[in-house]
Design an enzyme around this catalytic site. Structure first.
Site, PDB file in Angstrom:
ATOM      1  N   ASN A  14       0.913  -1.354   0.096  1.00  0.00           N
ATOM      2  CA  ASN A  14       0.162   0.050  -0.082  1.00  0.00           C
ATOM      3  C   ASN A  14       0.805   1.291   0.090  1.00  0.00           C
ATOM      4  O   ASN A  14       0.425   2.416  -0.694  1.00  0.00           O
ATOM      5  CB  ASN A  14      -0.899  -0.146   1.286  1.00  0.00           C
ATOM      6  CG  ASN A  14      -2.257  -0.835   0.823  1.00  0.00           C
ATOM      7  OD1 ASN A  14      -3.049  -0.301   0.016  1.00  0.00           O
ATOM      8  ND2 ASN A  14      -2.365  -1.982   1.363  1.00  0.00           N
ATOM      9  N   ARG A  61       2.822  -0.820  26.398  1.00  0.00           N
ATOM     10  CA  ARG A  61       2.308  -0.185  25.104  1.00  0.00           C
ATOM     11  C   ARG A  61       2.377   1.353  25.111  1.00  0.00           C
ATOM     12  O   ARG A  61       2.672   1.814  23.985  1.00  0.00           O
ATOM     13  CB  ARG A  61       0.754  -0.727  24.903  1.00  0.00           C
ATOM     14  CG  ARG A  61       0.088  -0.814  23.533  1.00  0.00           C
ATOM     15  CD  ARG A  61      -1.123  -1.109  23.430  1.00  0.00           C
ATOM     16  NE  ARG A  61      -1.321  -2.695  23.719  1.00  0.00           N
ATOM     17  CZ  ARG A  61      -1.082  -3.445  22.469  1.00  0.00           C
ATOM     18  NH1 ARG A  61      -0.817  -2.996  21.265  1.00  0.00           N
ATOM     19  NH2 ARG A  61      -1.329  -4.586  22.486  1.00  0.00           N
ATOM     20  N   MET A  86       0.562  -2.896  12.086  1.00  0.00           N
ATOM     21  CA  MET A  86      -0.102  -4.237  12.730  1.00  0.00           C
ATOM     22  C   MET A  86      -0.069  -3.721  14.258  1.00  0.00           C
ATOM     23  O   MET A  86       0.030  -5.036  14.921  1.00  0.00           O
ATOM     24  CB  MET A  86       0.410  -5.436  12.168  1.00  0.00           C
ATOM     25  CG  MET A  86       0.457  -5.663  10.649  1.00  0.00           C
ATOM     26  SD  MET A  86      -1.018  -5.508  10.099  1.00  0.00           S
ATOM     27  CE  MET A  86      -2.007  -6.897  10.787  1.00  0.00           C
ATOM     28  N   ARG A  87       0.036  -2.708  14.608  1.00  0.00           N
ATOM     29  CA  ARG A  87       0.059  -2.667  16.201  1.00  0.00           C
ATOM     30  C   ARG A  87      -1.143  -1.872  16.751  1.00  0.00           C
ATOM     31  O   ARG A  87      -1.590  -0.825  15.857  1.00  0.00           O
ATOM     32  CB  ARG A  87       1.263  -1.628  16.746  1.00  0.00           C
ATOM     33  CG  ARG A  87       2.613  -2.274  16.312  1.00  0.00           C
ATOM     34  CD  ARG A  87       2.945  -3.523  16.906  1.00  0.00           C
ATOM     35  NE  ARG A  87       2.973  -3.842  18.268  1.00  0.00           N
ATOM     36  CZ  ARG A  87       2.850  -4.789  19.067  1.00  0.00           C
ATOM     37  NH1 ARG A  87       3.045  -5.870  18.363  1.00  0.00           N
ATOM     38  NH2 ARG A  87       2.840  -4.919  20.337  1.00  0.00           N
ATOM     39  N   LEU A  89      -2.907   0.730  18.848  1.00  0.00           N
ATOM     40  CA  LEU A  89      -2.287   2.002  19.410  1.00  0.00           C
ATOM     41  C   LEU A  89      -3.484   2.412  20.625  1.00  0.00           C
ATOM     42  O   LEU A  89      -4.659   2.367  20.505  1.00  0.00           O
ATOM     43  CB  LEU A  89      -2.272   3.188  18.455  1.00  0.00           C
ATOM     44  CG  LEU A  89      -1.261   2.920  17.262  1.00  0.00           C
ATOM     45  CD1 LEU A  89      -1.724   3.823  16.006  1.00  0.00           C
ATOM     46  CD2 LEU A  89       0.167   3.297  17.718  1.00  0.00           C
ATOM     47  N   HIS A 105      -8.387  -1.140   5.849  1.00  0.00           N
ATOM     48  CA  HIS A 105      -8.622  -2.471   6.374  1.00  0.00           C
ATOM     49  C   HIS A 105      -9.214  -3.226   5.489  1.00  0.00           C
ATOM     50  O   HIS A 105     -10.171  -2.813   4.629  1.00  0.00           O
ATOM     51  CB  HIS A 105      -9.662  -2.225   7.461  1.00  0.00           C
ATOM     52  CG  HIS A 105     -10.210  -3.546   8.198  1.00  0.00           C
ATOM     53  ND1 HIS A 105      -9.404  -4.087   8.956  1.00  0.00           N
ATOM     54  CD2 HIS A 105     -10.995  -4.464   7.892  1.00  0.00           C
ATOM     55  CE1 HIS A 105      -9.887  -5.186   9.535  1.00  0.00           C
ATOM     56  NE2 HIS A 105     -11.056  -5.417   8.720  1.00  0.00           N
ATOM     57  N   ASP A 141     -10.845  -0.740  14.313  1.00  0.00           N
ATOM     58  CA  ASP A 141     -11.673  -0.868  12.956  1.00  0.00           C
ATOM     59  C   ASP A 141     -13.047  -0.461  12.851  1.00  0.00           C
ATOM     60  O   ASP A 141     -14.100  -0.947  12.311  1.00  0.00           O
ATOM     61  CB  ASP A 141     -11.649  -2.353  12.501  1.00  0.00           C
ATOM     62  CG  ASP A 141     -10.370  -3.006  12.483  1.00  0.00           C
ATOM     63  OD1 ASP A 141      -9.474  -2.356  12.027  1.00  0.00           O
ATOM     64  OD2 ASP A 141     -10.135  -4.313  12.577  1.00  0.00           O
TER      65      ASP A 141
HETATM   66  C1  GRF Z   1      -3.307  -4.907   3.782  1.00  0.00           C
HETATM   67  O1  GRF Z   1      -4.341  -5.788   3.185  1.00  0.00           O
HETATM   68  C2  GRF Z   1      -4.087  -3.937   4.682  1.00  0.00           C
HETATM   69  O2  GRF Z   1      -5.503  -3.677   4.385  1.00  0.00           O
HETATM   70  C3  GRF Z   1      -3.845  -4.535   6.018  1.00  0.00           C
HETATM   71  O3  GRF Z   1      -2.571  -5.401   5.856  1.00  0.00           O
HETATM   72  C4  GRF Z   1      -2.137  -5.497   4.573  1.00  0.00           C
HETATM   73  C5  GRF Z   1      -1.076  -4.788   4.456  1.00  0.00           C
HETATM   74  O4  GRF Z   1      -0.342  -5.056   3.168  1.00  0.00           O
HETATM   75  N1  GRF Z   1      -4.035  -3.789   7.094  1.00  0.00           N
HETATM   76  P1  GRF Z   1       0.787  -4.122   2.455  1.00  0.00           P
HETATM   77  O5  GRF Z   1       2.147  -4.024   3.895  1.00  0.00           O
HETATM   78  O6  GRF Z   1       0.424  -2.844   2.362  1.00  0.00           O
HETATM   79  O7  GRF Z   1       1.571  -4.944   1.459  1.00  0.00           O
END
Ligand code: GRF
Length: 216
Positions: A14, A61, A86-87, A89, A105, A141
């Site tokens: 992304n 945290r 992926m944390r 917050l 998401h 989310d």
């Molecule tokens: C994506 O699917 C995003 O929506 C989710 O984790 C994935 C991350 O992919 N939160 P990348 O690191 O952007 O390739």
């Protein structure tokens, strides 16, 4: 020109899509909680500054979040873009950047919050799945939705195939949402909804990518 900081934890596809979109923004830094995140090398190769705040160095945290905030604040960004970060917050961190934290998401929220969204979508038998860009709030989310894209779930879909189809849409709508923010076209109302102002032809807060599935 607005300044953004991008937070990643892994692959960074992304992030790459955002860089590729050549948005009218200055990406001042890519920050990861994981020193081995593949996306860090990609960012460096494109001449973008990177920083690492390893979450494993912190037992609490809130201490990790304070170090992350310090690393972000050096750049005084207008927007902080979570791209596969992926944390979870803390509420304090989220309040500090109210209205300036964006996340993507891989589901049509509020369906399938949390992890393994594609697996859950297949198990639920939904016919439409997709992705959501939203502002971050303390409820994970559940933040105000900015834009969504939908894909059809095809007969015989695997988790991998569905995930790849959704990811293509993520790469399309995340740069779009950031562009709207940077053009000052998003407003966040107290009731927790987002308005997109001055929509132009071809722009829609529901980016519907559904194709009719062909079933033999
Ligand atoms: C994506 O699917 C995003 O929506 C989710 O984790 C994935 C991350 O992919 N939160 P990348 O690191 O952007 O390739």
């Amino acid at each position: 020109m607005k300044t953004i900081v991008i937070l990643i934890s892994g692959r960074g596809s992304n992030m790459e899509a955002i860089l590729r979109a050549r948005l009218p923004v200055r990406v001042s830094c890519v920050i990861s909680n994981d020193p081995d995140a593949k996306g860090l090398a990609t960012a460096r190769a494109q001449g973008i500054a990177t920083a690492v705040v390893p979450h494993r160095d912190f037992q609490v945290r809130a201490e990790f979040d304070a170090a992350l905030a310090a690393s972000i604040d050096v750049h005084q960004p207008d927007l902080i873009v979570l791209a596969g970060f992926m944390r979870i917050l803390t509420d304090g961190f989220i309040a500090r950047y109210h209205g300036r934290l964006m996340n993507i998401h891989p589901s049509l929220l509020p369906s399938f919050p949390g992890l393994h969204t594609h697996r859950h979508a297949l198990a639920a038998g939904v016919r439409i799945h997709g992705c959501t860009v939203h502002f971050l709030t303390p409820a994970v989310d559940r933040g105000p939705i900015i834009v969504q894209a939908a894909v059809a779930v095809l007969p015989g879909d695997s988790e991998e195939a569905l995930s790849a189809r959704v990811l293509r849409e993520e790469h399309r709508i995340y740069p779009q949402a950031i562009r709207w923010f940077c053009e000052g076209r998003l407003s966040l109302s107290p009731d927790g909804t987002v308005a997109v102002h001055g929509a132009r032809a071809g722009e829609n807060a529901l980016e519907n990518a559904l194709r009719s599935p062909v079933v033999e």
